[in-house]
Design a protein around this motif. Structure first.
Motif, mmCIF file in Angstrom:
data_model
loop_
_atom_site.group_PDB
_atom_site.id
_atom_site.type_symbol
_atom_site.label_atom_id
_atom_site.label_comp_id
_atom_site.label_asym_id
_atom_site.label_seq_id
_atom_site.Cartn_x
_atom_site.Cartn_y
_atom_site.Cartn_z
ATOM 1 N N ARG A 114 1.064 -5.385 8.196
ATOM 2 C CA ARG A 114 0.257 -5.919 7.535
ATOM 3 C C ARG A 114 0.100 -7.600 6.357
ATOM 4 O O ARG A 114 1.251 -7.324 6.086
ATOM 5 C CB ARG A 114 -0.923 -5.355 6.979
ATOM 6 N N PRO A 115 -0.601 -8.607 6.653
ATOM 7 C CA PRO A 115 -0.076 -9.572 5.562
ATOM 8 C C PRO A 115 -0.245 -9.249 4.784
ATOM 9 O O PRO A 115 -1.477 -8.527 3.565
ATOM 10 C CB PRO A 115 -1.565 -10.423 6.365
ATOM 11 N N GLY A 116 0.257 -10.116 3.264
ATOM 12 C CA GLY A 116 -0.152 -9.596 2.356
ATOM 13 C C GLY A 116 0.165 -11.036 1.168
ATOM 14 O O GLY A 116 -1.458 -10.913 0.728
ATOM 15 N N GLY A 117 0.615 -11.389 1.417
ATOM 16 C CA GLY A 117 0.310 -13.025 0.936
ATOM 17 C C GLY A 117 1.319 -14.105 0.856
ATOM 18 O O GLY A 117 2.716 -13.596 1.583
ATOM 19 N N VAL A 118 1.531 -15.030 0.559
ATOM 20 C CA VAL A 118 2.697 -16.673 0.121
ATOM 21 C C VAL A 118 3.477 -16.763 -0.562
ATOM 22 O O VAL A 118 2.393 -17.044 -1.667
ATOM 23 C CB VAL A 118 2.198 -16.746 1.293
ATOM 24 N N LEU A 119 4.140 -16.709 -0.694
ATOM 25 C CA LEU A 119 4.923 -18.245 -2.189
ATOM 26 C C LEU A 119 4.986 -19.426 -1.196
ATOM 27 O O LEU A 119 6.141 -19.647 -0.081
ATOM 28 C CB LEU A 119 6.372 -17.993 -2.683
ATOM 29 N N LEU A 120 4.125 -20.527 -1.509
ATOM 30 C CA LEU A 120 4.881 -21.699 -1.245
ATOM 31 C C LEU A 120 5.845 -22.861 -2.115
ATOM 32 O O LEU A 120 5.778 -22.535 -3.085
ATOM 33 C CB LEU A 120 3.160 -22.471 -1.269
ATOM 34 N N PRO A 147 1.031 -1.089 -0.338
ATOM 35 C CA PRO A 147 -0.185 -0.151 -0.091
ATOM 36 C C PRO A 147 1.077 1.510 0.044
ATOM 37 O O PRO A 147 1.789 0.922 0.012
ATOM 38 C CB PRO A 147 -0.547 -0.376 1.042
ATOM 39 N N SER A 148 0.827 2.174 -0.550
ATOM 40 C CA SER A 148 1.318 3.700 -0.529
ATOM 41 C C SER A 148 1.503 4.125 0.498
ATOM 42 O O SER A 148 0.860 3.874 2.066
ATOM 43 C CB SER A 148 0.590 4.329 -0.817
ATOM 44 N N GLY A 149 2.564 4.487 1.008
ATOM 45 C CA GLY A 149 3.497 4.785 1.372
ATOM 46 C C GLY A 149 4.234 3.855 2.930
ATOM 47 O O GLY A 149 4.427 4.183 3.766
ATOM 48 N N GLU A 150 3.992 2.734 1.884
ATOM 49 C CA GLU A 150 4.573 1.692 3.405
ATOM 50 C C GLU A 150 5.577 0.643 2.181
ATOM 51 O O GLU A 150 4.927 0.232 1.254
ATOM 52 C CB GLU A 150 3.287 0.087 3.363
ATOM 53 N N ALA A 151 6.651 0.056 2.687
ATOM 54 C CA ALA A 151 7.518 -1.250 1.874
ATOM 55 C C ALA A 151 6.784 -2.738 2.643
ATOM 56 O O ALA A 151 6.311 -2.507 3.099
ATOM 57 C CB ALA A 151 8.694 -0.794 3.470
ATOM 58 N N ALA A 152 7.903 -3.015 1.082
ATOM 59 C CA ALA A 152 7.332 -4.563 1.765
ATOM 60 C C ALA A 152 7.644 -5.716 3.089
ATOM 61 O O ALA A 152 8.999 -4.729 3.244
ATOM 62 C CB ALA A 152 7.615 -5.462 0.575
ATOM 63 N N VAL A 153 7.659 -6.252 3.580
ATOM 64 C CA VAL A 153 8.039 -6.886 5.058
ATOM 65 C C VAL A 153 8.684 -8.257 4.373
ATOM 66 O O VAL A 153 7.075 -8.424 3.501
ATOM 67 C CB VAL A 153 6.871 -6.844 5.867
ATOM 68 N N LEU A 154 9.374 -8.759 3.686
ATOM 69 C CA LEU A 154 10.105 -10.276 3.817
ATOM 70 C C LEU A 154 10.785 -11.201 4.318
ATOM 71 O O LEU A 154 11.080 -10.762 5.250
ATOM 72 C CB LEU A 154 10.135 -10.082 1.927
ATOM 73 N N THR A 155 9.591 -12.284 4.615
ATOM 74 C CA THR A 155 10.700 -13.392 5.372
ATOM 75 C C THR A 155 10.124 -14.239 5.053
ATOM 76 O O THR A 155 9.575 -14.580 4.043
ATOM 77 C CB THR A 155 9.849 -13.003 6.774
ATOM 78 N N ALA A 191 4.472 -2.538 5.663
ATOM 79 C CA ALA A 191 4.412 -1.935 6.509
ATOM 80 C C ALA A 191 5.742 -0.233 6.813
ATOM 81 O O ALA A 191 6.193 -0.074 6.007
ATOM 82 C CB ALA A 191 4.832 -2.363 8.057
ATOM 83 N N ARG A 192 4.454 0.639 7.659
ATOM 84 C CA ARG A 192 5.152 2.235 7.527
ATOM 85 C C ARG A 192 6.900 1.669 7.620
ATOM 86 O O ARG A 192 6.843 1.285 8.888
ATOM 87 C CB ARG A 192 4.492 2.540 8.048
ATOM 88 N N PRO A 193 7.455 2.229 7.098
ATOM 89 C CA PRO A 193 9.098 1.487 7.536
ATOM 90 C C PRO A 193 9.517 2.430 9.618
ATOM 91 O O PRO A 193 10.089 1.191 9.731
ATOM 92 C CB PRO A 193 9.737 2.434 6.726
ATOM 93 N N GLU A 194 8.460 3.373 9.657
ATOM 94 C CA GLU A 194 9.182 4.552 10.642
ATOM 95 C C GLU A 194 8.266 3.263 11.979
ATOM 96 O O GLU A 194 8.624 3.808 12.681
ATOM 97 C CB GLU A 194 8.676 5.292 10.937
ATOM 98 N N ARG A 195 6.942 2.517 11.512
ATOM 99 C CA ARG A 195 6.527 1.906 12.206
ATOM 100 C C ARG A 195 6.436 0.418 12.690
ATOM 101 O O ARG A 195 6.131 0.169 13.199
ATOM 102 C CB ARG A 195 4.667 1.819 11.383
ATOM 103 N N ALA A 196 7.628 0.084 11.398
ATOM 104 C CA ALA A 196 7.549 -1.567 12.237
ATOM 105 C C ALA A 196 8.351 -1.553 13.014
ATOM 106 O O ALA A 196 8.776 -0.658 13.568
ATOM 107 C CB ALA A 196 8.426 -2.153 10.650
ATOM 108 N N VAL A 197 8.451 -2.746 13.874
ATOM 109 C CA VAL A 197 8.762 -3.549 14.925
ATOM 110 C C VAL A 197 10.085 -4.255 14.560
ATOM 111 O O VAL A 197 9.701 -4.909 14.423
ATOM 112 C CB VAL A 197 8.078 -3.371 16.154
ATOM 113 N N GLY A 198 11.211 -3.829 15.218
ATOM 114 C CA GLY A 198 12.457 -4.698 15.363
ATOM 115 C C GLY A 198 12.907 -5.160 16.147
ATOM 116 O O GLY A 198 11.776 -5.068 17.287
ATOM 117 N N ARG A 199 13.606 -5.839 16.073
ATOM 118 C CA ARG A 199 13.946 -6.475 17.437
ATOM 119 C C ARG A 199 15.209 -5.984 18.358
ATOM 120 O O ARG A 199 15.629 -5.726 19.283
ATOM 121 C CB ARG A 199 15.163 -7.771 16.888
#
Lengths: 344, 344
Positions: free
Chosen positions: B90-96, B44-52, B147-155
C-alpha cells in the motif's frame, strides 16, 4: 540496465549480506532486504519509522582528491544518519542510491560500497537496499530509524530561558576543508590539529548514541544537527520555536565557541589559514554535531557525564531569549555570513 | 547550503503541505513531515514498512528535450513507486532527493517538484521529505509503503506449472523512446500509436491498485515490475525461484507478446522505426508493468474483470517449467539481447 550492473548488484548483495550491524541487529525487524523489489522492515512495537534522505555529490560536497572512495561512501552514510540523530531516533537501516560514471573502476565501486557498509555497521544500520545508476559521482542515502512519536526530538519547542548547547567542536570541519582546498600550499601546523580537522571533514560520525543519551538525560526541547553551521542551524531552531506569535532569538557566548576551537590547536590552525576562529566556529558547516536547546539546570548537570561517556564536550553556547535575532553577550547584533534568512 | 536553497525549501514546504493525497490520507500515520530533520511515519497496525529507492538521471534515463520538467518529476516518482507495486504494498509516502544544476531556473525547479507532487498524490503517496542539492540534473525517489509481511509478494516463489502473466502492453515504452531518439526523422505513423508509446515512455504509472487487486484475487506466487524488459525481469523471477536446488525456466508464447504490441497500431510503428515487434515486446525496458507467476486457473479467471476494472489487459505470456532457460512454444531457445546473466 547495463550488463555489468547485474554483476555489481550480485556482488553488492553478497557483500551486504555479509555485513551484520554492530551489536547483533538494528532496531526493528527486517523481513526482506536487498535482492527483492523493496525491503520489508518493521519499527519496534510502539515506535514510528523515522525517515530522511541526504546526498553527497562530487564537485559540491567533496572533490575526488580529498576523500578516498571508502570515505565518500562512509561520509554519505554518516551525514544522512546524522538526521536520525537529530531526532534522537534509533538506527534501523539505509538505502544506498549510488551514481557512478561509466568509467568507474571496479575497485573504486567496491571501496565506495565497503566504506558505506562499514559506516552503516558502525552506526547500527542494516543495508536495506539501494539503487545503482550511471551518472556523475554521487551517493544519496535514505536513513531509516525509529522513535516513539512522543519522544522524538523535533526542531520546534525552544523556549525563552533554554540554554543552547552544542556537542563536539564546531568549525573543525570547515578548517579541514580549507586545508584540503589549500592543498600543497597549506601552512605548517600542529599535526594533531591538522588530523582533528581533516577527520572532522572527511569522516564525520552521526551522533546517534549521543543523541539518545541526551534525549533521555537532558530532554532537549529542540534539536538539530549542525550541517549549515551553528548560527544557521540555531536560526532554524529559533524560527521553528517562533511559531504561535512569539519570536525567539538568542544571546550567544562567542568566547565559549571560540574556546572550543582552540582545544587541540585548531584555533591557531584556522588563523594560519586566514580564517577567523570565532566566525568559523559560528558559520562553518558540515560538522554534524548536535545543537539543542534545553533547561540549563538539567543540561549543565549532564555535561560532565556526557564527556566522560562519549569523549566529546557538551558545551553551553548561549541562551534563548524572547527577542528575535542573534546577539553577543555585550548586546551587539551578530550577522554571520549566510544568515540573511533569519528574523524575517 | 546556498542562500537560494532556503527560499526553495520554504517554497517546497508550503507546496508540499498544500498537496493532500488522493482519497484523504495514505496508508499509515504521519506524525511529522517535511520541515524537520526527518519524517515520522508509522505503517498501519500489523503491517511492515516497505522501502525502495530509484533514480532518474539526465543523459541516462532521459534527455531534457524528451520530457518537460513536470514529466521528469512525475516519472521519478512513478518509477520508484513501481517497486512498491511489485511487492503489492500500500502506498505511504515519498522522499524526494533533487539534484539541480546551479543555473536551474526557478520555474523549472517548481515544475519539476509539482510534477513529482502531482504524481505522488495520484498514487496515494504523501510527501514525507527530501533533499535539495546542487549537482547534475537527477531525482532520486525513496518510496515508502506498507504490507503485511506474510502478504507481500516477493520475487521468490515461482513454481513449475505457474502461468507467467504481464499487465498492459510491454514494449511500448521502448518504441516511445525510439520515437524521441529519431526526433525530426521519425516515420509517419498512426497518431494513436505514437501517443500511446510516447505516454508509455514519458508518463509511466506505478501499478499500485492493480498490484493489490492481483495480490487479493490472483495470489501471485512471485511478482516484479518490468523495468529491464520482460525477458530480463522474468529471468529474475526464475532465478529467485530456482533457489533450493531446482532450476526454473519458462516457455514463452511469443505470439501473444507480439499481439499485445499490435494493439493500437504499435507493432506497425515499431516496424517503421526498424524495431522487431517480438524482440521489442520481449526486451524493451521501462514499461513499469507488472510481471507475475500464478496458478493459471485463478489468473485466467481474473483477467477479464481485471481489464474491465483497470482498462488494461492481464495477459498470459508463458508457463514456468522445471528446465532452465527460456524457450519458445516450438522448443527453440530464446536469447534476448542483454539476457546473458540468466541460467548460469
Amino acid at each position: 540496465m547495463a550488463p555489468g550492473e547485474f554483476e555489481r548488484i550480485r556482488w553488492l548483495r553478497a557483500a551486504a549480506e555479509g555485513a551484520p550491524v554492530r551489536g547483533g541487529s538494528p532496531a526493528g525487524r527486517l523481513f526482506l532486504g536487498i535482492g527483492d523489489d523493496a525491503a520489508l522492515w518493521s519499527p519496534p512495537s510502539g515506535e514510528a519509522a523515522v525517515l530522511t534522505v541526504d546526498a553527497q555529490v562530487e564537485g559540491i560536497h567533496f572533490r575526488r582528491g580529498w576523500l578516498t572512495a571508502g570515505q565518500i561512501g562512509a561520509r554519505a552514510v554518516a551525514t544522512s544518519a546524522s538526521d536520525l540523530a537529530a531526532m534522537a531516533a534509533r538506527p534501523g537501516g539505509v538505502l544506498l542510491a549510488m551514481f557512478l560514471p561509466p568509467d568507474t573502476e571496479e575497485r573504486f565501486f567496491r571501496d565506495l560500497f565497503r566504506g558505506a557498509a562499514n559506516e552503516a555497521r558502525r552506526a547500527g544500520l542494516a543495508i536495506l537496499g539501494g539503487n545503482l545508476s550511471a551518472g556523475p559521482l554521487a551517493v544519496s542515502v535514505t536513513s531509516v530509524g525509529s522513535a516513539r512519536p512522543e519522544r522524538a526530538v523535533g526542531r520546534r519547542g525552544a523556549r525563552p530561558g533554554d540554554g543552547a548547547y552544542v556537542t563536539g567542536w564546531p568549525g573543525r570541519s570547515r578548517i579541514g576543508r580549507a586545508l584540503l582546498e589549500a592543498a600543497g600550499g597549506e601552512p605548517r601546523a600542529s599535526r594533531r590539529a591538522r588530523g582533528a580537522c581533516l577527520r572532522a571533514f572527511r569522516t564525520p560520525r552521526a551522533r546517534l548514541a549521543e543523541a539518545r543519551y541526551l534525549a533521555e538525560r537532558v530532554r532537549p526541547r529542540s534539536m538539530i544537527d549542525v550541517s549549515d553551521g551553528v548560527a544557521q542551524d540555531l536560526g532554524h531552531l529559533l524560527e521553528e520555536g517562533s511559531r504561535r506569535g512569539r519570536a525567539l532569538g538568542a544571546v550567544l557566548e562567542l568566547s565559549r565557541l571560540a574556546a572550543l576551537l582552540e582545544e587541540g590547536g585548531c584555533g591557531a590552525l584556522a588563523r594560519s589559514l586566514g580564517l577567523d576562529p570565532s566566525a568559523t566556529a559560528l558559520s562553518g558547516g558540515e560538522d554534524y554535531e548536535l545543537l539543542l536547546s534545553a533547561e540549563p539546570e538539567i543540561a549543565d548537570r549532564a555535561a560532565r557525564e556526557f564527556r566522560r561517556r562519549f569523549g566529546i564536550p557538551l558545551t553551553r553556547i548561549g541562551t534563548v531569549v524572547p527577542q528575535p535575532g542573534l546577539r553577543s553577550e555585550d548586546g551587539r547584533p551578530i550577522h554571520p555570513p549566510g544568515f540573511d534568512h533569519f528574523g524575517e
